[in-house]
Design an enzyme around this catalytic site. Structure first.
Site, PDB file in Angstrom:
ATOM      1  NE  ARG A  49       2.656 -15.296 -43.892  1.00 15.69           N
ATOM      2  CZ  ARG A  49       2.263 -16.129 -44.550  1.00 15.69           C
ATOM      3  NH1 ARG A  49       1.126 -16.538 -45.335  1.00 15.69           N
ATOM      4  NH2 ARG A  49       2.953 -17.262 -44.643  1.00 15.69           N
ATOM      5  CE1 TYR A 102      -0.486  11.156 -45.266  1.00 17.40           C
ATOM      6  CE2 TYR A 102      -0.677   9.012 -46.038  1.00 17.40           C
ATOM      7  CZ  TYR A 102      -0.034   9.672 -45.134  1.00 17.40           C
ATOM      8  OH  TYR A 102       0.931   9.267 -44.334  1.00 17.40           O
ATOM      9  CG  ASP A 174      -8.201   7.619 -47.017  1.00 18.45           C
ATOM     10  OD1 ASP A 174      -8.560   7.548 -46.021  1.00 18.45           O
ATOM     11  OD2 ASP A 174      -7.067   7.699 -47.210  1.00 18.45           O
ATOM     12  CE  LYS A 199      -3.115   9.203 -39.726  1.00 17.15           C
ATOM     13  NZ  LYS A 199      -2.577   8.450 -40.426  1.00 17.15           N
TER      14      LYS A 199
END
Length: 379
Positions: A49, A102, A174, A199
């Site tokens: 982690r 978004y 973004d 994406k």
């Protein structure tokens, strides 16, 4: 010697494996690491982690292609956004967001962070006067998407960075729609870049992920602390897939752009299409800004149809090669109805999108096949 974008995408953080000479970073499928004595970490690894060598390779590559000093990889784009907001904001702070953000970002602000007393205002970011008017002493972040999803609005990153910094605020961009290949927000004054690496960076619709990249080492350390404390990290196989995608980002984006430009030409000439939204068009309101801050204009195209919502839905249903689906940025072409699909969560809000809108993620298939499919879908 400074290397070009494609060289960085293939080599940054990806030295051949010292043990075997493998030219691709291995998938370190391990949760824990043997320590060299109590408190003696071997190469800084103790628990996956906190850090994992495969994820480290991706994070270093992402930092390099965005021109940042620290990159961090997350389980999704929204995990990256949430970690960023909880790192830099506290209750009663204020954030300016795009008025066509978004839908998932809007939901994060409106339904999740608002409960923790983080305030936000949707503002048309192309209007610098409106942004300045919306700022307060509590405005911690100006949150930018450019181009926006799905209306492909364009915001001037350099001008907004100046406004934000004059107010003591951070500028967050973004950069998912443009990708690091087409746009470099950190070079234009942004403090942090956000990606849904699902994406264009991943590019093959086979992995979900997110990223943050910053130019500020201190902020990078804070973000890394919260990444570990909150735990929404990219797993090693996801990191490996994303890194594989990043290597070909440059050549893929060139083909996405080539194909999108041909699709735009077809749509402009079609009698059933009432409006085409694409930053590469000279009459697009953000064209000059996009031409200044982007290498090319991207693979996303939206358009509106004469027959209203019913016709928009039918066009989506008739398409064959353009797959009806959410998401974007993969090698395959996708078509969707934002009002009923990706942006349903924004219905009834200031971010609601037009019902006659269709959004395309133009892939890298043979362009004549894509044009033929759109022609029959619009017939």
């Amino acid at each position: 010697m400074s290397n070009g974008f494609e060289t960085l995408a293939i080599h940054a953080g990806q030295e051949p494996d010292p043990a075997t000479g493998a030219v691709v970073p291995p998938i370190y499928a391990t949760s824990t690491y043997k320590q060299d004595g109590v408190g003696g970490l071997r190469s800084g690894y103790e628990y996956s982690r906190s850090a994992n060598p495969t994820r480290t390779a991706l994070e270093e590559a992402l930092a390099a292609v965005e021109g940042g000093v620290r990159g961090l990889a997350f389980a999704s784009g929204l995990a990256a956004e949430d970690t960023l907001l909880r790192t830099v904001c506290k209750p009663q702070d204020h954030v300016i967001i795009p008025n066509d953000a978004y839908g998932g970002t809007y939901r994060l602000f409106a339904k999740v962070h608002q409960r923790w007393d983080l305030h936000y205002d949707p503002v048309p970011l192309h209007d610098l006067d409106a942004v300045a008017a919306a700022m307060t002493q509590k405005t911690k972040v100006v949150w930018v998407e450019t181009p926006t999803n799905p209306l492909l609005g364009v915001a001037d990153i350099a001008a907004l960075a100046q406004l934000a910094h004059d107010n003591g605020s951070l500028l967050v961009v973004d950069n998912t729609f443009a990708s690091p290949y087409l746009q470099q927000p950190l070079q234009l004054g942004a403090d942090v870049v956000v990606h849904s690496t699902t994406k264009y960076v991943g590019g093959h619709s086979d992995v979900v992920g997110g990223a943050l990249v910053t130019v500020d080492r201190g902020l990078g350390e804070e973000l890394a602390y919260h990444q570990n404390a909150m735990g929404a990290v990219a797993g090693p196989f996801d990191a490996w897939l994303t890194l594989r995608g990043l290597k070909t980002l440059g050549v893929r984006m060139d083909r996405h752009c080539d194909n999108a430009e041909r699709v735009v030409d077809l749509l402009l000439a079609h009698p059933r299409v009432t409006q085409v939204l694409y930053p590469g068009l000279p009459d697009h309101s953000g064209h000059e800004v996009a031409a200044k801050q982007m290498r090319r204009f991207g693979g996303m195209v939206s358009f509106r149809v004469a027959g209203g919502e019913a016709e928009a839905v039918e066009v989506c249903n008739r398409a064959k090669l353009f797959t009806l689906g959410e998401s974007l940025g993969g090698v395959e072409s996708l078509i969707e109805h934002p009002g009923r699909m990706t942006h349903a969560s924004a219905a009834g809000s200031p971010l609601e999108v037009p019902a006659d809108l269709v959004r395309l993620s133009v892939g890298i298939e043979t362009i004549d096949d894509l044009l033929a499919d759109l022609t029959q879908a619009l017939a």
